[in-house]
Motif scaffolding. Structure first.
Motif, mmCIF file in Angstrom:
data_model
loop_
_atom_site.group_PDB
_atom_site.id
_atom_site.type_symbol
_atom_site.label_atom_id
_atom_site.label_comp_id
_atom_site.label_asym_id
_atom_site.label_seq_id
_atom_site.Cartn_x
_atom_site.Cartn_y
_atom_site.Cartn_z
ATOM 1 N N GLU A 171 0.863 -1.283 0.060
ATOM 2 C CA GLU A 171 0.050 -0.036 -0.106
ATOM 3 C C GLU A 171 0.789 1.270 0.097
ATOM 4 O OE1 GLU A 171 -2.500 -0.300 3.521
ATOM 5 O OE2 GLU A 171 -3.923 -1.479 2.360
ATOM 6 N N GLU A 172 1.899 1.422 0.769
ATOM 7 C CA GLU A 172 2.722 2.546 1.004
ATOM 8 C C GLU A 172 3.329 2.759 -0.268
ATOM 9 O OE1 GLU A 172 5.545 2.170 4.349
ATOM 10 O OE2 GLU A 172 6.615 3.560 3.563
ATOM 11 N N VAL A 175 1.078 4.279 -2.929
ATOM 12 C CA VAL A 175 0.819 5.799 -2.738
ATOM 13 C C VAL A 175 1.990 6.524 -3.266
ATOM 14 C CG1 VAL A 175 0.868 7.673 -0.920
ATOM 15 C CG2 VAL A 175 -0.639 5.458 -0.508
ATOM 16 N N ARG A 178 1.575 6.411 -7.186
ATOM 17 C CA ARG A 178 0.588 7.336 -7.655
ATOM 18 C C ARG A 178 1.077 8.831 -7.513
ATOM 19 N NH1 ARG A 178 -4.367 6.100 -4.045
ATOM 20 N NH2 ARG A 178 -5.053 4.492 -5.427
ATOM 21 N N ASN A 179 1.796 9.077 -6.606
ATOM 22 C CA ASN A 179 2.518 10.447 -6.494
ATOM 23 C C ASN A 179 3.458 10.835 -7.720
ATOM 24 O OD1 ASN A 179 0.900 11.247 -4.410
ATOM 25 N ND2 ASN A 179 2.487 10.655 -2.788
#
Ligand SMILES: [Zn+2]
Length: 317
Positions: A171-172, A175, A178-179
């Motif tokens: 998950e980390e 994120v 995505r950025n």
């Protein structure tokens, strides 16, 4: 008169006594200083053939325990050179010395780097279970493995905006990616994940089908053995440029952008060019590893691989 002479005599005796005492104390101080000097590392190192310059270097760079260890070894002119190497790790000293004999380059910086990442040993020999508590900093390579039942933390499906179908990642990492992808898009690049988390069994299939066709050597050159792939950690991704139909990510503008910017999002180019001997992998411009922003930037600034970083800054504590 007799009294005066007696006084003179005793003054004389007194003087002689004082002179003797002074001489004795000078001698005493001299012997004491010599005794003290003999207790020093400098003296002890000179005794086993180190020069004054070499002993100064050793004393400046090593602690008491390490110096005592050196005193138990046979003189070797490479030791005082090795200890000044930036990534010198004392516990590897004997391995550096062995490797110098096997390596023709005699380049100590290279030798320290190679031994620190175990390249004085054969791939897949002397292997160790990866340290799971390191999470995004866990080291998985040809010497550090994950077991079959390793379950990566917080694995999630990557939305199709960012990846080809069926890709999963921590998950980390998602994120962070995505950025990264959004920022890349602003700069005109569409970067997609085309491979990410792979479990033990799918890695095993890849390697074994290769092995049955071409043998172990070819299979090893092509893919990591099961348990030894960084993709099993959930922290590694292979990327592609959406418009690159030739599958040559290293030649795209997107790659240049990644190379320059991935660090700000916590990713590193894991298998750089000209570092094959350190990482054990051919240059892979598409493979990135998430290590978090702080470490990614440190690795970028130091211009070292993750294997070297791990050996010196994580395992060497
Ligand atoms: Zn990869």
């Amino acid at each position: 008169m007799a009294k005066k002479q007696k006084v003179k005599k005793s003054v004389k005796r007194g003087m002689i006594l004082i002179i003797i005492l002074v001489l004795l104390s000078i001698l005493g101080i001299k012997f004491y200083n010599e005794y003290l000097y003999k207790q020093t590392y400098e003296y002890k190192l000179l005794e086993i053939n180190y020069s004054i310059d070499e002993s100064k270097i050793l004393i400046d760079n090593l602690n008491d325990k390490e110096l005592n260890n050196i005193l138990g070894l046979v003189y070797n002119s490479n030791i005082s050179k090795l200890v000044t190497e930036k990534y010198f790790i004392f516990s590897n000293l004997e391995r550096y010395l062995d490797f110098i004999n096997k390596d023709d380059s005699k380049n100590l910086t290279k030798i320290v780097a190679m031994v620190n990442v175990n390249r004085d040993r054969e791939y897949y020999e002397d292997t160790k279970k990866a340290s799971l508590e390191d999470y995004e900093l866990m080291l998985v390579n040809k010497y550090n493995y994950l077991e079959e039942d390793y379950e990566p933390k917080a694995i999630t499906t990557i939305p199709s905006t960012y990846a080809y179908e069926g890709n999963k990642i921590n998950e980390e990492v998602l994120v962070a990616f995505r950025n990264l992808a959004e920022e890349a898009k602003i700069a005109g690049h569409t970067i997609l994940i085309n491979s990410s988390y792979r479990d033990y069994n799918s890695q095993k299939e890849v390697w074994e089908s290769r092995k049955s066709l071409y043998g172990t050597r070819q299979a090893d050159a092509y893919a990591a053995r099961a348990g030894y792939s960084e993709h099993q950690t959930g922290y590694a991704i292979d990327v592609a440029d959406f418009y690159d139909i030739n599958d040559k990510f290293g030649e795209t503008e997107s790659f240049l952008w990644m190379k320059e910017n991935c660090y700000s999002f916590g990713f590193i180019l894991r298998y750089p060019e000209d570092k094959e001997k350190i990482t054990g992998y051919s240059y892979e411009p598409w493979h990135y590893r998430y290590v978090g922003k702080e470490v990614a930037e440190k690795i970028k600034n130091l211009e070292i691989t993750f294997d070297e970083y791990y050996a010196y800054f994580i395992a060497n504590i």
